[in-house]
Design a protein around this motif. Structure first.
Motif, PDB file in Angstrom:
ATOM      1  N   THR A   1       0.822  -1.202   0.000  1.00 43.13           N
ATOM      2  CA  THR A   1       0.000   0.000   0.000  1.00 43.13           C
ATOM      3  C   THR A   1       0.858   1.254   0.000  1.00 43.13           C
ATOM      4  O   THR A   1       0.342   2.331  -0.282  1.00 43.13           O
ATOM      5  N   GLY A   2       2.162   1.140   0.309  1.00 46.73           N
ATOM      6  CA  GLY A   2       3.022   2.312   0.302  1.00 46.73           C
ATOM      7  C   GLY A   2       3.521   2.697  -1.070  1.00 46.73           C
ATOM      8  O   GLY A   2       4.139   3.746  -1.223  1.00 46.73           O
ATOM      9  N   ARG A   3       3.273   1.871  -2.096  1.00 42.76           N
ATOM     10  CA  ARG A   3       3.776   2.188  -3.428  1.00 42.76           C
ATOM     11  C   ARG A   3       3.018   3.364  -4.029  1.00 42.76           C
ATOM     12  O   ARG A   3       1.799   3.454  -3.922  1.00 42.76           O
ATOM     13  N   THR A   4       3.762   4.239  -4.678  1.00 43.20           N
ATOM     14  CA  THR A   4       3.116   5.329  -5.405  1.00 43.20           C
ATOM     15  C   THR A   4       2.555   4.796  -6.714  1.00 43.20           C
ATOM     16  O   THR A   4       2.880   3.683  -7.156  1.00 43.20           O
ATOM     17  N   ALA A   5       1.734   5.615  -7.372  1.00 49.05           N
ATOM     18  CA  ALA A   5       1.180   5.211  -8.664  1.00 49.05           C
ATOM     19  C   ALA A   5       2.296   4.984  -9.680  1.00 49.05           C
ATOM     20  O   ALA A   5       2.242   4.040 -10.478  1.00 49.05           O
ATOM     21  N   GLN A   6       3.309   5.835  -9.653  1.00 48.23           N
ATOM     22  CA  GLN A   6       4.417   5.664 -10.595  1.00 48.23           C
ATOM     23  C   GLN A   6       5.185   4.373 -10.320  1.00 48.23           C
ATOM     24  O   GLN A   6       5.637   3.699 -11.252  1.00 48.23           O
ATOM     25  N   GLU A   7       5.315   4.016  -9.051  1.00 48.29           N
ATOM     26  CA  GLU A   7       5.977   2.752  -8.711  1.00 48.29           C
ATOM     27  C   GLU A   7       5.138   1.564  -9.155  1.00 48.29           C
ATOM     28  O   GLU A   7       5.690   0.548  -9.595  1.00 48.29           O
ATOM     29  N   VAL A   8       3.829   1.685  -9.060  1.00 44.80           N
ATOM     30  CA  VAL A   8       2.946   0.620  -9.531  1.00 44.80           C
ATOM     31  C   VAL A   8       3.083   0.451 -11.044  1.00 44.80           C
ATOM     32  O   VAL A   8       3.148  -0.673 -11.552  1.00 44.80           O
TER      33      VAL A   8
ATOM     34  N   ALA B   1     -16.269  13.932 -11.142  1.00 47.01           N
ATOM     35  CA  ALA B   1     -17.451  13.158 -10.764  1.00 47.01           C
ATOM     36  C   ALA B   1     -17.330  11.712 -11.217  1.00 47.01           C
ATOM     37  O   ALA B   1     -17.724  10.777 -10.501  1.00 47.01           O
ATOM     38  N   LEU B   2     -16.792  11.509 -12.395  1.00 46.62           N
ATOM     39  CA  LEU B   2     -16.603  10.149 -12.901  1.00 46.62           C
ATOM     40  C   LEU B   2     -15.563   9.390 -12.093  1.00 46.62           C
ATOM     41  O   LEU B   2     -15.705   8.183 -11.866  1.00 46.62           O
ATOM     42  N   LEU B   3     -14.534  10.089 -11.644  1.00 41.27           N
ATOM     43  CA  LEU B   3     -13.541   9.444 -10.778  1.00 41.27           C
ATOM     44  C   LEU B   3     -14.202   8.979  -9.484  1.00 41.27           C
ATOM     45  O   LEU B   3     -13.965   7.850  -9.029  1.00 41.27           O
ATOM     46  N   ALA B   4     -15.029   9.825  -8.902  1.00 39.67           N
ATOM     47  CA  ALA B   4     -15.732   9.432  -7.673  1.00 39.67           C
ATOM     48  C   ALA B   4     -16.635   8.233  -7.922  1.00 39.67           C
ATOM     49  O   ALA B   4     -16.702   7.297  -7.101  1.00 39.67           O
ATOM     50  N   SER B   5     -17.333   8.223  -9.055  1.00 38.53           N
ATOM     51  CA  SER B   5     -18.192   7.089  -9.398  1.00 38.53           C
ATOM     52  C   SER B   5     -17.375   5.819  -9.586  1.00 38.53           C
ATOM     53  O   SER B   5     -17.769   4.731  -9.148  1.00 38.53           O
ATOM     54  N   ALA B   6     -16.215   5.956 -10.243  1.00 41.49           N
ATOM     55  CA  ALA B   6     -15.352   4.792 -10.460  1.00 41.49           C
ATOM     56  C   ALA B   6     -14.921   4.184  -9.129  1.00 41.49           C
ATOM     57  O   ALA B   6     -14.935   2.956  -8.954  1.00 41.49           O
ATOM     58  N   LEU B   7     -14.559   5.022  -8.186  1.00 45.25           N
ATOM     59  CA  LEU B   7     -14.102   4.517  -6.887  1.00 45.25           C
ATOM     60  C   LEU B   7     -15.245   3.844  -6.128  1.00 45.25           C
ATOM     61  O   LEU B   7     -15.018   2.883  -5.380  1.00 45.25           O
TER      62      LEU B   7
ATOM     63  N   GLY C   1      -6.869   2.801  -6.756  1.00 51.15           N
ATOM     64  CA  GLY C   1      -7.277   4.177  -6.495  1.00 51.15           C
ATOM     65  C   GLY C   1      -6.186   5.170  -6.845  1.00 51.15           C
ATOM     66  O   GLY C   1      -6.450   6.244  -7.403  1.00 51.15           O
ATOM     67  N   LYS C   2      -4.963   4.819  -6.536  1.00 54.50           N
ATOM     68  CA  LYS C   2      -3.841   5.711  -6.867  1.00 54.50           C
ATOM     69  C   LYS C   2      -3.671   5.836  -8.381  1.00 54.50           C
ATOM     70  O   LYS C   2      -3.400   6.932  -8.895  1.00 54.50           O
ATOM     71  N   LEU C   3      -3.821   4.735  -9.087  1.00 50.12           N
ATOM     72  CA  LEU C   3      -3.740   4.799 -10.549  1.00 50.12           C
ATOM     73  C   LEU C   3      -4.857   5.668 -11.112  1.00 50.12           C
ATOM     74  O   LEU C   3      -4.647   6.437 -12.062  1.00 50.12           O
ATOM     75  N   ALA C   4      -6.043   5.529 -10.556  1.00 48.51           N
ATOM     76  CA  ALA C   4      -7.177   6.323 -11.018  1.00 48.51           C
ATOM     77  C   ALA C   4      -6.913   7.813 -10.800  1.00 48.51           C
ATOM     78  O   ALA C   4      -7.208   8.641 -11.665  1.00 48.51           O
TER      79      ALA C   4
END
Length: 346
Positions: free
Chosen positions: A9-16, A312-318, A335-338
Motif C-alpha cells: 500500500t506504500g507504493r506510489t502510482a508511478q511505482e505501480v 465526478a466520474l472518478l468518484a463514481s469509479a471509486l 485508487g492511486k492509478l485512477a
C-alpha cells in the motif's frame, strides 16, 4: 475486505506502473517477437524498442496504464498478478493497434515525442502493423491456458467492437457541425471507456474473480476511462507539449470535436457562437486563432465543466471499485492509478 499485504500500500502510482511494466514487458516482447520481421520493424519502432533503422532504442513507450489495471484487478479479486499477465499483454496490444490507426486517421505526426509510425514507414504499413497487433492480442489470450481465456476473448472482442464504433463516430464528427454533447460522451465511452473497462474485467476474470466482481471492476474501468478521456481532451487543448508529446493546441488545430469543444459549441453562449464560426471555417487556423479558440472554450465554461465531469466520474469509479469488495492493498493501488490518470498534469 481482505487485509492489506505488507509493503504494497506504500507504493506510489508511478511505482505501480513501473512494477507493471517489469511484469508485462518480457511477455509483451515475446509475443511481438512471434510476428513476421517486416511487421516487427514497425511495431518495435512504435513501442519505442527500436529506432527507424532497427537499432535498439529506449524511447518513451507510454504509461502502460491498461496493463497495470489488469494486473491489479487480478489481485483485487484475491488472485495473483502473474495470472493476468496474458490479459495485460492482450489489452496493451489492442491499445497500440488503436494508436497506430488513430495516428493515421488523425494525421498526427508526433507520438511520445517521436515521429509517428506512419510518417516513418508509410500509411499502409502502419495500418497493417496495427491489424497484426489486433490479431496477436487474441492469440495471446487463446494460448494463455487460463480457465477464463474463452470468457476473456469475448470480453476483449466486445471492447474492440465498441472501440471501433467509437472511432467511427469520432471520424464522422469531423464532417458534421451539429454534434451534440450526449453523442460526444457516448463516443468517448465507446472509444476509451470500453477498453479500460475490459482491462479491469479481464484482469479480474483471469485472477479468478466472481462474476459480480468482474462486472463491478468493468464498471470501475469504464467510468475511469471516460474520466481519462475528459482529461486527455483538456490536455489536447491546454497540455504542455513536454508532457503530452504533441504540439500545443493539437486538437484545436484539427478542429477536433473533443468533449470540451463540443460542450462549448453547444453552450448557447456568445463564446460558443464565436467558437462555432472558427470551427465552421475551412481555412487553417492561425496561432492567434488557436489561442482565441482555447480562450473561448474556457469562457464558455467548458473547461471547468469538463474537469468537473472528470472529477465526478472518478468518484463514481471509486464507488464501483468498492462495490467489488476488493483486497484492500490492490484497491488502494487501483485508487492511486485512477487519481494519476485523471490529473491534468500527468
Amino acid at each position: 475486505m481482505t487485509e492489506a499485504r505488507p509493503g504494497t500500500t506504500g507504493r506510489t502510482a508511478q511505482e505501480v506502473l513501473a512494477w507493471s511494466r517489469d511484469q508485462v514487458q518480457p511477455a509483451l516482447r515475446a509475443a511481438v517477437a512471434t510476428m513476421p520481421q517486416a511487421t516487427q520493424r514497425i511495431t518495435n519502432y512504435h513501442f519505442g524498442w527500436q529506432d527507424e533503422q532497427g537499432r535498439p532504442a529506449k524511447a518513451d513507450g507510454g504509461k502502460a496504464l491498461r496493463p497495470a489495471l489488469a494486473l491489479l484487478a487480478a489481485e483485487a479479486v484475491g488472485g495473483l498478478s502473474d495470472l493476468a499477465v496474458p490479459a495485460a499483454v492482450a489489452v496493451e496490444l489492442v491499445h497500440n493497434f488503436s494508436l497506430l490507426h488513430d495516428d493515421v486517421m488523425d494525421a498526427d505526426t508526433t507520438r511520445r515525442h517521436r515521429p509517428t509510425a506512419w510518417t516513418v514507414f508509410g500509411i499502409n504499413a502502419a495500418i497493417l502493423a496495427g491489424d497484426a497487433l489486433l490479431g496477436l492480442a487474441f492469440d495471446v489470450l487463446a494460448g494463455s491456458g487460463n480457465p477464463a481465456a474463452q470468457e476473456g476473448t469475448r470480453l476483449l472482442g466486445t471492447a474492440v467492437q465498441d472501440l471501433v464504433d467509437g472511432q467511427l463516430a469520432d471520424s464522422h464528427f469531423e464532417t458534421r457541425n451539429d454534434v451534440g454533447l450526449a453523442e460526444c460522451v457516448r463516443m468517448a465511452e465507446l472509444k476509451t471507456g470500453s477498453l479500460l473497462g475490459s482491462a479491469c474485467a479481464l484482469g479480474a476474470a483471469f485472477g479468478g474473480g466472481r462474476p459480480e466482481q468482474v462486472v463491478q471492476l468493468r464498471r470501475f474501468g469504464a467510468d475511469l476511462g471516460l474520466a481519462f478521456q475528459y482529461v486527455d481532451d483538456l490536455l489536447g487543448i491546454w497540455g504542455d507539449p513536454a508532457v503530452t508529446g504533441k504540439p500545443v493546441h493539437s486538437d484545436l488545430r484539427r478542429r477536433k470535436k473533443s468533449l470540451p469543444a463540443v460542450a462549448a459549441l453547444t453552450s448557447g453562449t456568445d463564446a460558443g457562437r464565436e467558437l462555432a464560426a472558427l470551427y465552421h471555417d475551412t481555412l487553417p487556423l492561425s496561432d492567434l486563432e488557436l489561442a482565441r479558440a482555447a480562450l473561448l472554450i474556457d469562457q464558455a465554461g467548458a473547461r471547468h465543466r469538463s474537469q468537473a465531469e472528470a472529477d465526478a466520474l472518478l468518484a463514481s469509479a471509486l464507488e464501483q471499485l468498492a462495490g467489488a469488495h476488493p483486497v484492500t492493498s490492490a484497491a488502494a493501488e487501483l485508487g492511486k492509478l485512477a487519481q494519476l490518470a485523471t490529473r491534468r498534469d500527468h
